[in-house]
Design a protein around this motif. Structure first.
Motif, PDB file in Angstrom:
ATOM      1  N   LEU A 159      42.178  32.019  27.717  1.00 49.49           N
ATOM      2  CA  LEU A 159      42.444  33.347  28.265  1.00 49.49           C
ATOM      3  C   LEU A 159      41.240  34.217  27.987  1.00 49.49           C
ATOM      4  CD1 LEU A 159      46.055  34.408  27.281  1.00 49.49           C
ATOM      5  CD2 LEU A 159      45.233  33.494  29.451  1.00 49.49           C
ATOM      6  N   VAL A 160      40.794  34.919  29.019  1.00 47.52           N
ATOM      7  CA  VAL A 160      39.680  35.850  28.831  1.00 47.52           C
ATOM      8  C   VAL A 160      40.045  37.180  29.466  1.00 47.52           C
ATOM      9  CG1 VAL A 160      37.966  33.987  28.861  1.00 47.52           C
ATOM     10  CG2 VAL A 160      38.496  35.215  30.985  1.00 47.52           C
ATOM     11  N   ASP A 161      39.281  38.191  29.162  1.00 51.27           N
ATOM     12  CA  ASP A 161      39.440  39.484  29.793  1.00 51.27           C
ATOM     13  C   ASP A 161      39.272  39.324  31.306  1.00 51.27           C
ATOM     14  OD1 ASP A 161      38.901  42.521  28.449  1.00 51.27           O
ATOM     15  OD2 ASP A 161      38.741  42.273  30.626  1.00 51.27           O
ATOM     16  N   GLU A 162      40.129  39.979  32.080  1.00 51.35           N
ATOM     17  CA  GLU A 162      40.065  39.823  33.527  1.00 51.35           C
ATOM     18  C   GLU A 162      38.682  40.172  34.097  1.00 51.35           C
ATOM     19  OE1 GLU A 162      43.057  42.010  35.634  1.00 51.35           O
ATOM     20  OE2 GLU A 162      42.506  41.083  37.533  1.00 51.35           O
ATOM     21  N   ARG A 163      38.041  41.168  33.474  1.00 53.30           N
ATOM     22  CA  ARG A 163      36.718  41.573  33.970  1.00 53.30           C
ATOM     23  C   ARG A 163      35.675  40.477  33.808  1.00 53.30           C
ATOM     24  NH1 ARG A 163      36.382  46.759  30.400  1.00 53.30           N
ATOM     25  NH2 ARG A 163      36.930  44.992  29.085  1.00 53.30           N
ATOM     26  N   ASP A 164      35.921  39.574  32.872  1.00 53.24           N
ATOM     27  CA  ASP A 164      34.969  38.488  32.622  1.00 53.24           C
ATOM     28  C   ASP A 164      35.280  37.224  33.420  1.00 53.24           C
ATOM     29  OD1 ASP A 164      33.596  39.988  30.736  1.00 53.24           O
ATOM     30  OD2 ASP A 164      34.906  39.320  29.094  1.00 53.24           O
ATOM     31  N   ALA A 165      36.391  37.240  34.156  1.00 50.19           N
ATOM     32  CA  ALA A 165      36.920  35.996  34.726  1.00 50.19           C
ATOM     33  C   ALA A 165      35.915  35.280  35.652  1.00 50.19           C
ATOM     34  CB  ALA A 165      38.222  36.267  35.469  1.00 50.19           C
ATOM     35  N   ASP A 166      35.342  36.024  36.584  1.00 49.60           N
ATOM     36  CA  ASP A 166      34.449  35.369  37.542  1.00 49.60           C
ATOM     37  C   ASP A 166      33.200  34.819  36.858  1.00 49.60           C
ATOM     38  OD1 ASP A 166      36.137  35.778  39.660  1.00 49.60           O
ATOM     39  OD2 ASP A 166      35.317  37.769  40.108  1.00 49.60           O
ATOM     40  N   ARG A 167      32.680  35.603  35.926  1.00 53.11           N
ATOM     41  CA  ARG A 167      31.506  35.150  35.185  1.00 53.11           C
ATOM     42  C   ARG A 167      31.844  33.924  34.349  1.00 53.11           C
ATOM     43  NH1 ARG A 167      28.722  37.410  31.236  1.00 53.11           N
ATOM     44  NH2 ARG A 167      30.496  38.628  30.518  1.00 53.11           N
ATOM     45  N   ALA A 168      33.046  33.919  33.807  1.00 51.40           N
ATOM     46  CA  ALA A 168      33.464  32.791  32.977  1.00 51.40           C
ATOM     47  C   ALA A 168      33.535  31.513  33.810  1.00 51.40           C
ATOM     48  CB  ALA A 168      34.825  33.085  32.341  1.00 51.40           C
ATOM     49  N   VAL A 169      34.128  31.598  34.982  1.00 45.28           N
ATOM     50  CA  VAL A 169      34.237  30.415  35.839  1.00 45.28           C
ATOM     51  C   VAL A 169      32.840  29.896  36.181  1.00 45.28           C
ATOM     52  CG1 VAL A 169      34.965  29.542  38.084  1.00 45.28           C
ATOM     53  CG2 VAL A 169      36.449  31.097  36.828  1.00 45.28           C
TER      54      VAL A 169
END
Ligand code: ASP
Ligand code: MG
Length: 407
Positions: A383-393
């Motif tokens: 689980l990550v912060d939603e704001r980081d989601a695209d960068r995380a992927v």
């Protein structure tokens, strides 16, 4: 000569040209000597538009009437497509769910297929006709129209393929197949030639949105050969099947993102037997499904439990916990619905710490904090912060697919 079930989604039949295109794909298959049963979805946004129409009239419309309404979308598609096929000089016939013998239970808007009476379809196939079936719909024991839940046409198609013992079930859509990540948002995402049912199930339920989950479960249960491919490009698609070539190796098939997540944290719970039991029976009573569960080590007679639910259930889950704060002996209830779940999926990663480690390293390098971790036989989720989601992927995808090149 084979029996092939082909399913075309809403974007594939969105307008007259696209319907003609679908008619061309169907008739080309037929011309090769195959028997063809095609399952169609409603055109474009038709289902959403119908839901909106109903809302204007009665926001609390009964589910039975909603099903009656929504089932019309698919009927428009099949009749129009048969007209296109007939114009091309072939014989075809459209059948509603009930004409096609799709018997379901009575759960309006979320009906389950119980059995398919295939006699009518068989009769039409014997007459050398191409058969078009309305997806997403069936009939219950009261002779009422039911629908299978949003995206249900995939399930209609797979169920028909199973019942007819079809050689292949092709799911035509607007992408070339199943990708290592969402190709619209992730740089370097690649199409997979093949994937196992289990991996596909994880990707579907993790928000990859290529195939309806239930359809994959059903394909696995009845061993239906599935192929996901584009109705526009003519490229070979992705085979979904039991065993794939690279099965023995540890590999990662894909990276998925799911924003439909909320996390509830119960802080300062009493550290005594029965607490978890109490919490999750309260949620079960409310029909709230739980995904990841995490409990901290008890210390000084106190512990924390956090869990995730679908975002829509977040508020309700928090209320239920608040209402029962005394019973579960909890200091505070916290809701976070600004989070996302990022997962890597792949067969054979069960006991391989290196795979998880690589994922964590990629996130660390991108400066992304992990809120929660869960693992299973074939996936690792964080689980990550939603704001980081695209960068995380993107970071995780880069890490795995640059190095292995295993797509
Ligand atoms: N038309 C229905 C929906 O939009 C069923 C489907 O497309 O599979 O959910
Ligand atoms: Mg649709």
């Amino acid at each position: 000569m084979a029996l092939i079930v082909q399913k075309f989604g809403g974007s594939s039949v969105a307008d007259a040209d696209k319907i003609r295109n679908v008619a061309r794909i169907i008739t080309e298959t037929y011309r090769k000597g195959h028997s063809v049963v095609a399952v169609l979805s409603a055109q474009g946004d038709t289902t959403d538009d119908l839901i909106e129409k109903a809302r204007e009239i009665n926001p609390k419309a009964s589910k039975r009437e909603m099903d009656m309404l929504l089932s019309t979308g698919e009927q428009i598609s099949i009749s129009l497509c048969v007209m296109a096929i007939e114009r091309m000089g072939y014989q075809a016939i459209s059948l509603t769910g009930w004409q096609a013998g799709m018997l379901t239970d009575s759960a309006y808007s979320a009906a389950r297929i119980k059995r398919i009476r295939t006699e009518r379809i068989q009769k039409e196939l014997d007459k050398k006709k191409i058969v078009l079936v309305a997806g997403f719909q069936g009939i219950n024991k009261y002779d009422d129209v039911t629908t299978l839940g949003r995206g249900g046409s995939d399930t209609s198609a797979v169920a028909l393929a199973a019942a007819l013992h079809a050689d292949l079930c092709q799911i035509y859509t607007d992408v070339d197949g199943v990708y290592t990540a969402d190709p619209r948002t992730v740089r370097g995402a690649r199409k997979l030639d093949e994937i196992t049912y289990d991996e596909m199930l994880e990707l579907a339920s993790l928000g990859a949105q290529v195939l309806h989950n239930r359809s994959v479960e059903m394909a696995k249960r009845y061993n239906v050969n599935l192929e996901v491919l584009s109705s526009f490009s003519g490229n070979p698609g992705t085979q979904v099947k039991e065993v794939v070539k690279h099965m023995e190796k540890t590999h990662v098939s894909g990276v998925a993102k799911d924003k439909n997540v909320a996390r509830i944290a119960l802080v300062g719970l009493e550290d005594r037997p029965g607490i978890a039991f109490k919490i999750f029976s309260l949620l079960a009573k409310e029909n709230i499904n739980v995904d990841i569960i995490l409990q901290s080590i008890g210390r000084d007679g106190s512990k924390d439990i956090s869990f995730t639910v679908a975002r829509d259930d977040g508020q309700r889950a928090r209320e239920v916990m608040e209402e029962n704060r005394e019973v579960i002996g909890c200091r505070s209830v916290e809701l976070n619905d600004q989070i996302a779940k990022i997962s890597i999926v792949g067969a054979g990663m069960a006991h391989n710490a290196g795979v998880a480690c690589k994922m964590f390293e990629a996130l660390y390098s991108a400066g992304i904090n992990i809120n929660m971790i869960s693992t299973s036989e074939i996936k690792v989720s964080v689980l990550v912060d939603e704001r980081d989601a695209d960068r995380a992927v993107q970071a995780v995808h880069d890490r795995f697919f640059d190095e292995f090149g295993n797509a």
